[in-house]
Design a protein around this motif. Structure first.
Motif, PDB file in Angstrom:
ATOM      1  N   ILE A 115     -14.712   1.749   0.005  1.00 20.02           N
ATOM      2  CA  ILE A 115     -14.647   3.160   0.400  1.00 20.02           C
ATOM      3  C   ILE A 115     -13.192   3.621   0.443  1.00 20.02           C
ATOM      4  N   LEU A 116     -12.336   2.840   1.087  1.00 20.18           N
ATOM      5  CA  LEU A 116     -10.919   3.207   1.168  1.00 20.18           C
ATOM      6  C   LEU A 116     -10.297   3.335  -0.222  1.00 20.18           C
ATOM      7  N   ASP A 117     -10.703   2.478  -1.142  1.00 16.82           N
ATOM      8  CA  ASP A 117     -10.218   2.558  -2.518  1.00 16.82           C
ATOM      9  C   ASP A 117     -10.668   3.873  -3.159  1.00 16.82           C
ATOM     10  N   LYS A 118     -11.919   4.251  -2.926  1.00 11.64           N
ATOM     11  CA  LYS A 118     -12.419   5.516  -3.480  1.00 11.64           C
ATOM     12  C   LYS A 118     -11.758   6.715  -2.819  1.00 11.64           C
ATOM     13  N   TRP A 119     -11.270   6.546  -1.589  1.00 10.66           N
ATOM     14  CA  TRP A 119     -10.499   7.602  -0.919  1.00 10.66           C
ATOM     15  C   TRP A 119      -9.055   7.599  -1.402  1.00 10.66           C
ATOM     16  N   LYS A 120      -8.727   6.686  -2.304  1.00 11.07           N
ATOM     17  CA  LYS A 120      -7.378   6.534  -2.881  1.00 11.07           C
ATOM     18  C   LYS A 120      -6.336   6.096  -1.851  1.00 11.07           C
ATOM     19  N   ALA A 121      -6.774   5.292  -0.892  1.00  8.36           N
ATOM     20  CA  ALA A 121      -5.847   4.709   0.082  1.00  8.36           C
ATOM     21  C   ALA A 121      -5.007   3.649  -0.616  1.00  8.36           C
ATOM     22  N   SER A 122      -3.738   3.602  -0.295  1.00  7.38           N
ATOM     23  CA  SER A 122      -2.873   2.540  -0.806  1.00  7.38           C
ATOM     24  C   SER A 122      -3.251   1.243  -0.083  1.00  7.38           C
ATOM     25  N   PRO A 123      -2.868   0.088  -0.640  1.00  6.72           N
ATOM     26  CA  PRO A 123      -3.127  -1.164   0.078  1.00  6.72           C
ATOM     27  C   PRO A 123      -2.527  -1.154   1.488  1.00  6.72           C
ATOM     28  N   GLU A 124      -1.340  -0.582   1.633  1.00  6.14           N
ATOM     29  CA  GLU A 124      -0.701  -0.527   2.950  1.00  6.14           C
ATOM     30  C   GLU A 124      -1.509   0.328   3.917  1.00  6.14           C
ATOM     31  N   GLN A 125      -2.015   1.467   3.441  1.00  9.47           N
ATOM     32  CA  GLN A 125      -2.840   2.327   4.288  1.00  9.47           C
ATOM     33  C   GLN A 125      -4.123   1.603   4.691  1.00  9.47           C
ATOM     34  N   ALA A 126      -4.772   0.961   3.730  1.00  4.52           N
ATOM     35  CA  ALA A 126      -6.012   0.240   4.025  1.00  4.52           C
ATOM     36  C   ALA A 126      -5.771  -0.848   5.066  1.00  4.52           C
ATOM     37  N   CYS A 127      -4.673  -1.567   4.934  1.00  2.00           N
ATOM     38  CA  CYS A 127      -4.348  -2.624   5.899  1.00  2.00           C
ATOM     39  C   CYS A 127      -4.122  -2.049   7.290  1.00  2.00           C
ATOM     40  N   ARG A 128      -3.476  -0.904   7.374  1.00  3.82           N
ATOM     41  CA  ARG A 128      -3.242  -0.281   8.690  1.00  3.82           C
ATOM     42  C   ARG A 128      -4.544   0.254   9.287  1.00  3.82           C
ATOM     43  N   VAL A 129      -5.366   0.902   8.472  1.00  6.48           N
ATOM     44  CA  VAL A 129      -6.636   1.443   8.967  1.00  6.48           C
ATOM     45  C   VAL A 129      -7.501   0.327   9.532  1.00  6.48           C
ATOM     46  N   LEU A 130      -7.606  -0.784   8.806  1.00 10.06           N
ATOM     47  CA  LEU A 130      -8.501  -1.879   9.199  1.00 10.06           C
ATOM     48  C   LEU A 130      -7.815  -2.959  10.033  1.00 10.06           C
ATOM     49  N   ARG A 131      -6.503  -2.840  10.211  1.00  9.08           N
ATOM     50  CA  ARG A 131      -5.713  -3.838  10.951  1.00  9.08           C
ATOM     51  C   ARG A 131      -5.924  -5.243  10.369  1.00  9.08           C
ATOM     52  N   ILE A 132      -5.692  -5.338   9.077  1.00  5.37           N
ATOM     53  CA  ILE A 132      -5.780  -6.627   8.396  1.00  5.37           C
ATOM     54  C   ILE A 132      -4.441  -6.910   7.713  1.00  5.37           C
ATOM     55  N   ARG A 147      -1.979  -8.231   4.568  1.00  6.35           N
ATOM     56  CA  ARG A 147      -1.979  -8.003   3.116  1.00  6.35           C
ATOM     57  C   ARG A 147      -2.686  -9.149   2.389  1.00  6.35           C
ATOM     58  N   SER A 148      -2.554 -10.370   2.898  1.00  5.97           N
ATOM     59  CA  SER A 148      -3.221 -11.500   2.245  1.00  5.97           C
ATOM     60  C   SER A 148      -4.748 -11.388   2.390  1.00  5.97           C
ATOM     61  N   THR A 149      -5.227 -10.929   3.548  1.00  3.62           N
ATOM     62  CA  THR A 149      -6.664 -10.725   3.728  1.00  3.62           C
ATOM     63  C   THR A 149      -7.145  -9.615   2.793  1.00  3.62           C
ATOM     64  N   TYR A 150      -6.363  -8.556   2.681  1.00  2.00           N
ATOM     65  CA  TYR A 150      -6.692  -7.466   1.757  1.00  2.00           C
ATOM     66  C   TYR A 150      -6.825  -8.005   0.326  1.00  2.00           C
ATOM     67  N   THR A 151      -5.846  -8.793  -0.087  1.00  2.00           N
ATOM     68  CA  THR A 151      -5.844  -9.335  -1.449  1.00  2.00           C
ATOM     69  C   THR A 151      -7.046 -10.227  -1.694  1.00  2.00           C
ATOM     70  N   ARG A 152      -7.316 -11.125  -0.746  1.00  2.00           N
ATOM     71  CA  ARG A 152      -8.464 -12.036  -0.906  1.00  2.00           C
ATOM     72  C   ARG A 152      -9.782 -11.266  -0.932  1.00  2.00           C
ATOM     73  N   ALA A 153      -9.925 -10.278  -0.069  1.00  2.00           N
ATOM     74  CA  ALA A 153     -11.166  -9.495  -0.007  1.00  2.00           C
ATOM     75  C   ALA A 153     -11.366  -8.671  -1.268  1.00  2.00           C
ATOM     76  N   SER A 154     -10.273  -8.295  -1.922  1.00  2.00           N
ATOM     77  CA  SER A 154     -10.350  -7.473  -3.126  1.00  2.00           C
ATOM     78  C   SER A 154     -10.724  -8.281  -4.364  1.00  2.00           C
ATOM     79  N   GLN A 155     -10.624  -9.597  -4.278  1.00  2.00           N
ATOM     80  CA  GLN A 155     -10.978 -10.447  -5.411  1.00  2.00           C
ATOM     81  C   GLN A 155     -12.500 -10.575  -5.494  1.00  2.00           C
ATOM     82  N   GLN A 156     -12.991 -10.996  -6.613  1.00  2.00           N
ATOM     83  CA  GLN A 156     -14.426 -11.070  -6.848  1.00  2.00           C
ATOM     84  C   GLN A 156     -15.029 -12.433  -6.518  1.00  2.00           C
TER      85      GLN A 156
END
Length: 135
Positions: free
Chosen positions: A26-43, A45-54
């Motif tokens: 959803i955050l990606d479709k809202w065009k949130a940057s990785p930094e914004q997504a990490c701040r919104v979800l309090r995660i 950057r490594s968790t963001y990267t791992r979660a974004s992988q398939q």
């Protein structure tokens, strides 16, 4: 424990991963940057990267604050889907400057990306009122 105490639900690592991926989508479709997504979800950057992988087998442990943040993102998305028929509005609303009192000319995503729970919750609350045309 009193009746007013908040009940914390334990989530499995696979439930956490599924919720995180849904919120990041959803955050990606809202065009949130990785930094914004990490701040919104309090995660991290490594968790963001791992979660974004398939990697379907990937799991993660998240705390109750992080799960509440995921829930708010999912609920904001649900409210927007009720309010708007057009996908451009559902996904574009987060980036639209809003001149209502709480937002004061800022986009909802900008407010949510401040990273504090109050900003995220208040953004949800104000978008949720749109369902009842109370705004």
């Amino acid at each position: 424990m009193t009746a007013t105490a908040i009940q914390i639900q334990d989530f499995s690592k696979s439930q956490c991963a599924a919720g995180l991926r849904a919120a990041l989508n959803i955050l990606d479709k809202w065009k949130a940057s990785p930094e914004q997504a990490c701040r919104v979800l309090r995660i991290s950057r490594s968790t963001y990267t791992r979660a974004s992988q398939q990697d379907a087998a990937w799991t993660v442990s998240l705390d109750s604050d992080q799960m509440q943040r995921i829930s708010l993102v999912l609920n904001i998305h649900a409210a927007l889907r009720v309010v708007f028929d057009n996908p451009d509005n559902v996904y574009g609303f987060a980036l639209m400057k809003n001149h209502n009192e709480f937002f004061n000319g800022r986009a909802p995503l900008e407010v949510m990306a401040q990273g504090d729970m109050i900003s995220l919750y208040e953004t949800f609350r104000r978008i949720d009122t749109l369902r009842g045309a109370q705004w």
